[in-house]
Scaffold this motif. Structure first.
Motif, short mmCIF file in Angstrom:
data_model
loop_
_atom_site.label_atom_id
_atom_site.label_comp_id
_atom_site.label_asym_id
_atom_site.label_seq_id
_atom_site.Cartn_x
_atom_site.Cartn_y
_atom_site.Cartn_z
N TYR A 387 -4.65 1.26 -9.74
CA TYR A 387 -3.67 0.83 -10.52
C TYR A 387 -2.51 2.03 -10.45
O TYR A 387 -1.30 1.63 -10.31
CB TYR A 387 -4.22 0.80 -12.06
CG TYR A 387 -5.24 -0.09 -12.29
CD1 TYR A 387 -5.97 -0.80 -11.35
CD2 TYR A 387 -5.69 -0.34 -13.62
CE1 TYR A 387 -6.91 -1.70 -11.68
CE2 TYR A 387 -6.73 -1.11 -14.02
CZ TYR A 387 -7.27 -1.85 -12.81
OH TYR A 387 -8.35 -2.72 -13.15
N VAL A 388 -2.83 3.33 -10.38
CA VAL A 388 -1.94 4.16 -10.04
C VAL A 388 -1.21 4.05 -8.75
O VAL A 388 -0.02 4.15 -8.57
CB VAL A 388 -2.40 5.74 -10.29
CG1 VAL A 388 -1.31 6.44 -9.82
CG2 VAL A 388 -2.89 5.78 -11.60
N LEU A 389 -2.15 3.90 -7.83
CA LEU A 389 -1.75 4.05 -6.35
C LEU A 389 -0.95 2.67 -6.04
O LEU A 389 -0.29 2.55 -4.93
CB LEU A 389 -2.95 3.85 -5.54
CG LEU A 389 -3.70 5.29 -5.43
CD1 LEU A 389 -4.87 5.50 -4.45
CD2 LEU A 389 -2.76 6.48 -5.30
N ASN A 390 -1.31 1.35 -6.79
CA ASN A 390 -0.19 0.45 -6.52
C ASN A 390 1.23 0.69 -6.86
O ASN A 390 2.04 0.35 -6.04
CB ASN A 390 -0.88 -0.80 -7.65
CG ASN A 390 -1.63 -1.96 -7.12
OD1 ASN A 390 -1.46 -2.10 -6.00
ND2 ASN A 390 -2.54 -2.28 -7.78
N GLY A 391 1.26 1.66 -7.86
CA GLY A 391 2.58 2.07 -8.13
C GLY A 391 3.29 2.92 -7.10
O GLY A 391 4.61 2.87 -6.60
N VAL A 392 2.46 3.67 -6.38
CA VAL A 392 3.00 4.58 -5.31
C VAL A 392 3.36 3.59 -4.12
O VAL A 392 4.39 3.49 -3.31
CB VAL A 392 1.87 5.36 -4.74
CG1 VAL A 392 2.05 6.26 -3.61
CG2 VAL A 392 1.45 6.53 -5.92
N LEU A 393 2.51 2.72 -3.76
CA LEU A 393 2.72 1.65 -2.76
C LEU A 393 4.13 0.88 -3.02
O LEU A 393 4.65 0.64 -1.99
CB LEU A 393 1.83 0.89 -2.54
CG LEU A 393 0.28 1.44 -1.84
CD1 LEU A 393 -0.74 0.21 -1.77
CD2 LEU A 393 0.69 1.99 -0.67
N LEU A 394 4.27 0.33 -4.31
CA LEU A 394 5.59 -0.49 -4.58
C LEU A 394 6.70 0.48 -4.46
O LEU A 394 7.76 0.10 -3.84
CB LEU A 394 5.29 -0.96 -5.93
CG LEU A 394 6.52 -1.86 -6.48
CD1 LEU A 394 6.79 -2.97 -5.39
CD2 LEU A 394 6.25 -2.41 -7.67
N PHE A 395 6.58 1.61 -5.03
CA PHE A 395 7.79 2.39 -4.99
C PHE A 395 8.19 2.71 -3.66
O PHE A 395 9.11 2.94 -3.05
CB PHE A 395 7.61 3.87 -5.80
CG PHE A 395 8.63 4.72 -5.35
CD1 PHE A 395 9.76 4.92 -6.49
CD2 PHE A 395 8.49 5.74 -4.42
CE1 PHE A 395 10.68 5.55 -6.16
CE2 PHE A 395 9.68 6.60 -4.27
CZ PHE A 395 10.85 6.75 -5.42
N ALA A 396 7.13 2.96 -2.61
CA ALA A 396 7.35 3.54 -1.26
C ALA A 396 7.91 2.42 -0.50
O ALA A 396 9.08 2.62 0.25
CB ALA A 396 6.15 3.91 -0.40
N ASP A 397 7.33 1.08 -0.78
CA ASP A 397 8.07 0.00 0.02
C ASP A 397 9.52 -0.36 -0.70
O ASP A 397 10.50 -0.35 0.09
CB ASP A 397 7.29 -1.45 -0.50
CG ASP A 397 6.12 -1.58 0.33
OD1 ASP A 397 5.55 -0.60 1.12
OD2 ASP A 397 5.17 -2.09 -0.04
#
Length: 611
Positions: A387-397
């Motif tokens: 759930y935390v890493l979803n945020g990382v991926l969305l931010f990077a995109d």
């Protein structure tokens, strides 16, 4: 023995009996008090206890299927892989349906409501509605069950408890009467109603609407969010916001950002911006660049100063990244361009701090850190790591599209995501949340989200999912229940997600046990197999034909409570019938569904090529 001695003995025996009666009465009273406490009852009389046996033992039938599947994949035999996946998908659907059937017996015939558990006849929103009912509804909708009408009745019944314009309140599941003395959460106390309401919105209704596009669900979600906005009375430097609590605020951000794209509610995006400004521009300025559990925005001071990286805290991380993604998507509007500009660096730095300081020596995301010292305050690995890493991926995109964060920093974030994925895949049978099934459900869903939204992790995480979900499945009893509590809803949710993974997002309509769908892919080649044990007449269709949020998003956001598309038809360039009597098969025709007629033991095999 003298008469006096006999009298003394008699008095002694009388006193002994009297004291015994008193002790029994006191013991009974204490026992009744303890039994009245649901947490004590659950501890002493657990509905299900997770077995301690080594689930990954190679003699289990599930692992026999997986071993054969892996051997077939290594030799390029996609048909055998697809057939194995059909078996795995059907098992997951059967398990979800079994839990669904058991819980239908818990639904009260007059109130139309479900209890929180077999121990607690309470319909509440933080648990019963958010973590159970919406997934009971989801199983009925996904499988096309007649009980879907009953689920609609339950939603109307819960809507009537507090009215469409009010925050949600707990009620007796037997009478439907509001429990005015009931706290919606033992920690949040008076903040309970808005907490329970935000839980219902984000964990329950949002997921249900993401997966089904159901109009009744959309209307209820809008009502719930309107009630939250109308009840937002916490003063901040930027205006009124829903809560001082980061879990509530994070849940609100995750719902508002997506729903602002599909409903005509300008207030949703405006609250999204105001709340994000309050968290980024007020709270995080004073808390070392990281959000805290609770912050008094009016007094401008910390209330509870730790950051949870598991549920009940990590929601704010994903919520902030969804705010930034929305701002980037709307950056052609000057107001939103300014918001994207001022949010990019602090949110990016927040994620870098979490990745740097929020992991143990194995590389796993931990439960909790101190935002001031960055010290780990709870070393246990978080089952919500994805759930935390979803945020990382969305931010990077989003940042890549925005162009204000250096590409090297974004690639470093993605590399850290991959490192966590590898650390997770190195575990086997790890007890993410003690003996709780829910820990496995959340950890497995974490892996499913990452595999869908960051394909680089697929080869690492999906073999791990195939083995670890067997542990979760083993916790289900023969009667279909898992815990006989509200978390059985999460069991159904994870089972549905896994079934879709292994069917490639396809299903049979109507659904019947004994008829199954499996998909395998290798190097752009795709094989879909449909098999039936007893014969079948129906249609092969996409599992989720209506997903308004997915269609409204400016790009494929990595996000919680979504239902990933595993084999998008828009990437398929050709299709052919390899085996079976099926005519007129085209890519366009598959969008509407394919009529299938099978004799007992029959099979249809389709081949596709993806871009």
């Amino acid at each position: 023995m003298s008469e006096r001695s006999g009298m003394g003995l008699g008095r002694w025996l009388t006193r002994l009996v009297a004291w015994g009666v008193v002790a029994m009465a006191l013991g009974a009273g204490v026992t009744l008090v303890l039994l009245d406490n649901k947490h004590f009852r659950a501890a002493v009389f657990p509905a299900r206890i997770a077995p301690e046996m080594p689930h990954a033992a190679s003699f289990t039938l599930r692992n026999v299927v997986l071993d054969a599947r892996d051997a077939a994949g290594a030799s390029g035999d996609l048909l055998s892989v697809a057939r194995a996946h059909a078996v795995l998908s059907e098992e997951a659907l059967r398990r979800a349906k079994s839990t669904f059937d058991s819980w239908m017996g818990m639904r009260h015939s007059e109130s139309k409501l479900f209890p929180e558990s077999w121990l607690e006849a309470e319909w509440n929103y933080r648990n019963t509605a958010a973590d159970f009912f919406c997934f009971q509804f989801h199983v009925a909708a996904y499988l096309g069950l007649d009980e879907l009408l009953l689920m609609r009745e339950t939603m109307e019944a819960e809507r009537a408890i507090s009215g469409p314009d009010s925050l949600a309140h707990a009620a007796s599941s037997e009478t439907g009467r509001v429990l005015l003395a009931s706290s919606e959460h033992p920690v949040f106390g008076a903040r309970g109603p808005i907490f329970g309401t935000s839980e219902y919105a984000k964990d329950g209704l949002l997921s249900l609407y993401e997966g089904t596009g159901d109009e009744q669900v959309r209307e209820r979600l809008v009502e719930v969010m309107d009630a939250i906005l109308a009840s937002s009375r916490h003063e901040s430097r930027y205006g009124l916001i829903p809560s001082s609590n980061s879990e509530v605020n994070g849940e609100v951000l995750q719902v508002l950002g997506r729903m602002s794209l599909v409903v005509d509610r300008p207030a949703y995006a405006e609250m999204q911006a105001r709340l994000t400004d309050a968290v980024v521009g007020q709270m995080m300025v004073k808390t070392g660049g990281l959000p805290v559990h609770s912050y008094d925005f009016e007094a401008d001071e910390v209330e509870e100063g730790l950051l949870s990286l598991r549920d009940h805290g990590n929601e704010i991380i994903a919520g902030l990244t969804e705010s930034y993604a929305l701002a980037v998507a709307r950056r052609d509007e000057p107001l939103w361009a300014g918001r994207a500009g001022r949010w990019a660096e602090p949110i990016g730095r927040m994620l870098e701090l979490v990745l740097e300081h929020g992991r143990d020596e194995r590389g796993l995301i931990v439960n909790e850190i101190d935002p001031v010292t960055y010290a780990i305050t709870d070393l246990k690995p978080s089952d919500n790591w994805g759930y935390v890493l979803n945020g990382v991926l969305l931010f990077a995109d989003a940042a890549e599209r925005h162009g204000v964060i250096e590409g090297e920093r974004l690639e470093a974030m993605r590399d850290e995501v991959m490192a966590v994925a590898k650390a997770v895949a190195a575990t086997d049978g790890f007890k993410w949340q003690g003996a709780s099934m829910d820990g496995y459900a959340d950890a497995i869903e974490s892996a499913l989200y990452l595999s869908a939204y960051y394909p680089r992790t697929t080869g690492v995480l999906l073999p791990w999912v195939d083995r670890q979900i067997g542990i979760m499945f083993d916790m289900q009893a023969v009667d279909g229940f898992v815990s006989q509590g509200y978390l059985d809803g999460n069991y159904m949710r994870t089972s549905l997600m896994y079934a879709e993974l292994r069917s490639g997002g396809w299903k049979m309509q109507p659904w019947e046990p004994g008829t199954r769908v499996g998909l395998a892919e290798q190097g752009g080649r795709v094989v879909i197999v449909v098999e039936s044990d007893g014969g079948y007449e129906g249609r092969l269709v996409r599992g989720r034909s209506s997903q308004p949020i997915s269609e409204a998003l400016p790009w494929r956001w990595a996000r919680l409570n979504s239902w990933p598309a595993w084999n998008p038809l828009d990437e398929v360039v050709s299709v052919e019938v390899i085996e079976g009597d099926v005519g007129g098969v085209t890519v366009g025709g598959l969008v509407e569904g394919l009529d299938i007629s099978l004799a007992a033991g029959g099979r249809v095999v389709l081949g596709m090529v993806r871009e």
